[in-house]
Motif scaffolding. Structure first.
Motif, mmCIF file in Angstrom:
data_model
loop_
_atom_site.group_PDB
_atom_site.id
_atom_site.type_symbol
_atom_site.label_atom_id
_atom_site.label_comp_id
_atom_site.label_asym_id
_atom_site.label_seq_id
_atom_site.Cartn_x
_atom_site.Cartn_y
_atom_site.Cartn_z
ATOM 1 N N LEU A 87 -13.783 4.096 7.552
ATOM 2 C CA LEU A 87 -13.291 5.444 7.278
ATOM 3 C C LEU A 87 -14.053 6.050 6.097
ATOM 4 O O LEU A 87 -14.643 5.336 5.288
ATOM 5 C CB LEU A 87 -11.783 5.398 7.015
ATOM 6 N N ARG A 124 0.831 -1.208 0.000
ATOM 7 C CA ARG A 124 0.000 0.000 0.000
ATOM 8 C C ARG A 124 0.871 1.266 0.000
ATOM 9 O O ARG A 124 0.663 2.180 -0.796
ATOM 10 C CB ARG A 124 -0.898 -0.021 1.247
ATOM 11 N N ASP A 165 -12.619 6.618 13.025
ATOM 12 C CA ASP A 165 -12.803 7.949 12.442
ATOM 13 C C ASP A 165 -12.929 9.008 13.524
ATOM 14 O O ASP A 165 -12.352 10.101 13.433
ATOM 15 C CB ASP A 165 -14.042 7.940 11.544
ATOM 16 N N VAL A 220 -0.265 10.884 10.172
ATOM 17 C CA VAL A 220 -0.972 9.622 10.387
ATOM 18 C C VAL A 220 -0.945 8.752 9.128
ATOM 19 O O VAL A 220 -1.108 9.265 8.016
ATOM 20 C CB VAL A 220 -2.433 9.915 10.784
ATOM 21 N N HIS A 221 -0.731 7.467 9.322
ATOM 22 C CA HIS A 221 -0.828 6.493 8.232
ATOM 23 C C HIS A 221 -1.705 5.340 8.699
ATOM 24 O O HIS A 221 -1.339 4.627 9.630
ATOM 25 C CB HIS A 221 0.561 5.970 7.851
ATOM 26 N N LEU A 222 -2.845 5.205 8.072
ATOM 27 C CA LEU A 222 -3.742 4.090 8.389
ATOM 28 C C LEU A 222 -3.760 3.137 7.201
ATOM 29 O O LEU A 222 -3.707 3.568 6.050
ATOM 30 C CB LEU A 222 -5.148 4.611 8.698
ATOM 31 N N TYR A 223 -3.831 1.847 7.503
ATOM 32 C CA TYR A 223 -3.621 0.848 6.461
ATOM 33 C C TYR A 223 -4.917 0.266 5.879
ATOM 34 O O TYR A 223 -4.857 -0.653 5.059
ATOM 35 C CB TYR A 223 -2.766 -0.296 7.021
ATOM 36 N N GLY A 224 -6.063 0.776 6.336
ATOM 37 C CA GLY A 224 -7.315 0.254 5.791
ATOM 38 C C GLY A 224 -7.631 -1.152 6.269
ATOM 39 O O GLY A 224 -8.341 -1.897 5.602
ATOM 40 N N ALA A 278 -4.993 10.572 0.429
ATOM 41 C CA ALA A 278 -6.116 9.815 0.986
ATOM 42 C C ALA A 278 -5.636 8.471 1.540
ATOM 43 O O ALA A 278 -6.113 8.010 2.585
ATOM 44 C CB ALA A 278 -7.187 9.599 -0.086
ATOM 45 N N ILE A 279 -4.686 7.858 0.854
ATOM 46 C CA ILE A 279 -4.174 6.544 1.283
ATOM 47 C C ILE A 279 -3.647 6.622 2.718
ATOM 48 O O ILE A 279 -3.923 5.751 3.537
ATOM 49 C CB ILE A 279 -3.079 6.057 0.310
ATOM 50 N N ALA A 280 -2.900 7.683 3.030
ATOM 51 C CA ALA A 280 -2.345 7.813 4.383
ATOM 52 C C ALA A 280 -3.455 7.926 5.424
ATOM 53 O O ALA A 280 -3.297 7.448 6.547
ATOM 54 C CB ALA A 280 -1.412 9.023 4.459
ATOM 55 N N LEU A 281 -4.558 8.550 5.046
ATOM 56 C CA LEU A 281 -5.659 8.726 5.993
ATOM 57 C C LEU A 281 -6.549 7.484 6.073
ATOM 58 O O LEU A 281 -7.632 7.529 6.660
ATOM 59 C CB LEU A 281 -6.493 9.956 5.611
ATOM 60 N N GLY A 282 -6.109 6.398 5.467
ATOM 61 C CA GLY A 282 -6.864 5.148 5.528
ATOM 62 C C GLY A 282 -7.983 5.072 4.515
ATOM 63 O O GLY A 282 -8.824 4.176 4.569
ATOM 64 N N GLN A 283 -7.973 6.036 3.585
ATOM 65 C CA GLN A 283 -9.049 6.113 2.598
ATOM 66 C C GLN A 283 -8.563 5.679 1.213
ATOM 67 O O GLN A 283 -7.386 5.427 0.998
ATOM 68 C CB GLN A 283 -9.554 7.558 2.485
ATOM 69 N N SER A 284 -9.505 5.644 0.276
ATOM 70 C CA SER A 284 -9.181 5.494 -1.139
ATOM 71 C C SER A 284 -10.059 6.488 -1.871
ATOM 72 O O SER A 284 -11.284 6.412 -1.805
ATOM 73 C CB SER A 284 -9.475 4.062 -1.604
ATOM 74 N N GLN A 328 1.876 4.351 -2.955
ATOM 75 C CA GLN A 328 1.950 5.814 -2.791
ATOM 76 C C GLN A 328 3.236 6.364 -3.394
ATOM 77 O O GLN A 328 3.241 7.396 -4.066
ATOM 78 C CB GLN A 328 1.940 6.195 -1.302
ATOM 79 N N LEU A 355 -7.171 -2.128 -1.712
ATOM 80 C CA LEU A 355 -8.178 -1.080 -1.519
ATOM 81 C C LEU A 355 -7.800 0.217 -2.228
ATOM 82 O O LEU A 355 -8.663 1.070 -2.442
ATOM 83 C CB LEU A 355 -8.357 -0.784 -0.021
ATOM 84 N N VAL A 356 -6.531 0.387 -2.566
ATOM 85 C CA VAL A 356 -6.077 1.688 -3.067
ATOM 86 C C VAL A 356 -5.358 1.633 -4.412
ATOM 87 O O VAL A 356 -5.110 2.681 -5.015
ATOM 88 C CB VAL A 356 -5.149 2.390 -2.047
#
Lengths: 389, 389
Positions: free
Chosen positions: B7, A20, A332, A347-351, B26-32, A24, A46-47
């Motif tokens: 998210l 993921r 969230d 922040v880095h969230l991995y989904g 968006a990827i870092a924020l856990g989104q796509s 980026q 997901l991305v």
């Protein structure tokens, strides 16, 4: 080569957070990472735009996946070396190669090779019986530890994040572990001051770039914090650790990233583990170094010249976010509170679905003072993890 | 809400490089990021997982696209305000709203509103005939310019990157332009020292975060370099420019980013243009500020608290890479040479076909000395553009 852009296509086997975050980095280089994932719900699936669903143990799937890739690499070390060798023989540029990744897959072969290379390692031996473990413990006995016990047993294959590592206190514990049939090595329990890690990247051309040495803080065998640069590390020791990692990358013929996990004994370092992929100890580089480890890995496997590895701030701390207990404040909602509490936390969230103990993201904080930066990073990770400071 | 991650889902109308770079954030924020693109070959389509193909003027397509989005926003300003208003009336959180984006779409309405708000603007008027233009020029006549000419004519709608702006030297030029039937305003040609830009982000809650004021360097009406912070800008002028942008964001009810392009006359500033989206003058923020404009835009439209806007280095320069003449060294080969020449240059390529003058990427360099950083950034962009230093 992507004919739409004139830029290369890198395929990454495995769809976790490493893929993921590599995606980026690929975007900035004008690319789109091709991902071989187990599931469309994987972190990278997901991305990413170009996701193939398949399994890394399936040679036919790997072969199909590799078609049209300028280079193939991995977000984990579980692809069978026979498959890697087969693809390489067919002309696929697949990195790291079978002869290198072997040492990230098999702890016994790694220990044997490092010993042969004269690299500093803990005292160790392969074992098949509890008697051999007891014999090894007896051999360690000395002033510090009259009985030799405890010793550290490690599964030769498949361990990660503290799994596959056991502290054995006595013969009974050794007998119970051997009874499971796991292939094992045993090592001395090193009286360590702390753990360090060095990350280097090596290209097929042979260029090697080393990042600053970092301190990794572990809890229950899981990395929870990374401090960059490692505080109060004597210059000679830092340079020596970097040189060790560079030498190992060259000796093992690694292409891509090599993370060398080290024990700092206070008088020197011993090699603990090797990883050949983007590594948790390098997540801080996304904001904290001029070139992130993810871009560096892409540059290495594509044989681009390496990027600058210097620090972007005097003090950088990465803290992992582990899944907390289900329920309570939503992720969230936690994010809202964290952003209000610390507008500078990255922040880095991995989904990923939250499961207790699972790495679901990380937070990086940059600043001038390591102690302050560390407090902020740990607090931010705790917010995301537990919904409270 | 993405039920797989818990998210939010942000939809961005338009598949250009702004959507591409917003997807990275968006990827870092856990989104796509969900993208509404014209084509599967659009810059963002190449890298995003969730791409809908459709046109921004098609209300039905917009309505379908918005389903399941927590917020909808834009990578350009061409969506008809009637469509935006219709979707908002149906409950879609769509930002910036019709009553705000109007002022980024229509230069006449923008000038009228800014004049009414008392914001500093060049002398201007709407015109429909060449005689009115000549009359305006005559009204400007003074010591600096006895005849009043030249004046600047601007298309009320649709201009960008130097298009839709004409320097008129005399009545004949005015007559020729009016004959095209373009709806126009005319403005004085401001004797400017340089151009500046201020970027702010505003959330529905009303929080506004301002980035440092930057200098933008234009060539043929196209931004070629951005220097952050604007060199030698008196503190009072910098604070005044930020306050102006904050006031405008509040007065116009902007949600998301607002870029205010300014003329620096040496004694003050005049507002040139407004943009309400991630903006070329803010690309430097990806590495050069603690929070990138792309993440900030997402945070704003989702009503998260804003991120820190401070500089990550004393001097940051972004240089655009424009498409050069076709032929010669491939873009991939150029990248090899650039990486060898400057390992610290941060490259962003947009996955676009090279066409002369088209923005195909940008380079950012960070450092301590603005003059040195600028030389490096310009040289790096030239390498990618022309395959030579």
């Amino acid at each position: 080569m992507d004919t739409r852009t004139g830029l290369p296509v890198v395929g990454m086997v495995g769809g976790g957070q490493l893929a993921r975050m590599t995606h980026q980095a690929a975007i900035a280089l004008g690319q789109s990472l091709r991902v071989l994932a187990e599931s469309p719900d994987d972190s990278a699936s997901l991305v990413a735009a170009d996701v193939h669903i398949g399994t890394h143990t399936d040679l036919a799937a790997l072969r199909e996946f590799a078609k049209g890739c300028d280079a193939v690499t991995f977000d984990h070390e579980h692809v069978p070396t026979a498959h890697i060798a087969a693809l390489a023989a067919e002309g696929v540029k697949i990195y790291p190669g079978a002869n290198a990744i072997l040492y990230a897959q098999d702890k016994r072969q790694m220990r044997e090779r490092l010993s042969a290379l004269g690299a500093p390692v803990p005292r160790w031996r392969p074992v098949t019986t509890a008697a051999e473990i007891a014999d090894f413990a007896a051999g360690l006995a000395g002033a510090d530890s009259p009985a030799g016990w405890p010793v550290v047993a490690k599964a030769v294959r498949g361990g990660y994040d503290g799994r596959g590592v056991w502290m054995l206190d006595d013969l009974a514990a050794a007998e119970a572990l051997v009874a499971t049939g796991t292939e094992l090595i045993v090592e001395e329990r090193v009286p360590l001051r702390r753990e360090l890690a060095v990350l280097v990247a090596r290209s097929p051309f042979g260029q090697v770039a080393a990042y600053p040495v970092v301190e990794t803080v572990q809890r229950d065998g899981i990395c929870v914090e990374v401090l960059a640069p490692a505080p109060d590390l004597p210059e000679a020791l830092a340079v020596g650790a970097q040189q060790l990692a560079i030498d190992l990358a060259n000796a093992l013929g690694v292409v891509g990233l090599l993370a060398v996990e080290l024990f700092d004994t206070g008088t020197g370092v011993l090699v603990n583990e090797l990883a050949m992929r983007p590594h948790n100890s390098g997540h801080w580089t996304i904001e904290g170094a001029r070139t992130s480890q993810f871009e560096q890995h892409l540059r290495a496997v594509l044989d681009y010249p390496m990027g600058e590895t210097s620090l972007a701030a005097p003090a950088v701390v990465m803290a992992n976010v582990l899944g907390g207990e289900p329920g309570g404040m939503s992720i969230d909602e936690r994010l809202h509170h964290l952003f209000a509490a610390d507008p500078g936390a990255r922040v880095h969230l991995y989904g990923k679905q939250v499961r207790p103990g699972r790495k679901i993201g990380h937070v990086t904080v940059l600043g001038d003072d390591m102690a302050q930066v560390r407090v902020r990073a740990v607090r931010a990770a705790r917010w995301l993890q537990e919904g409270r400071q």
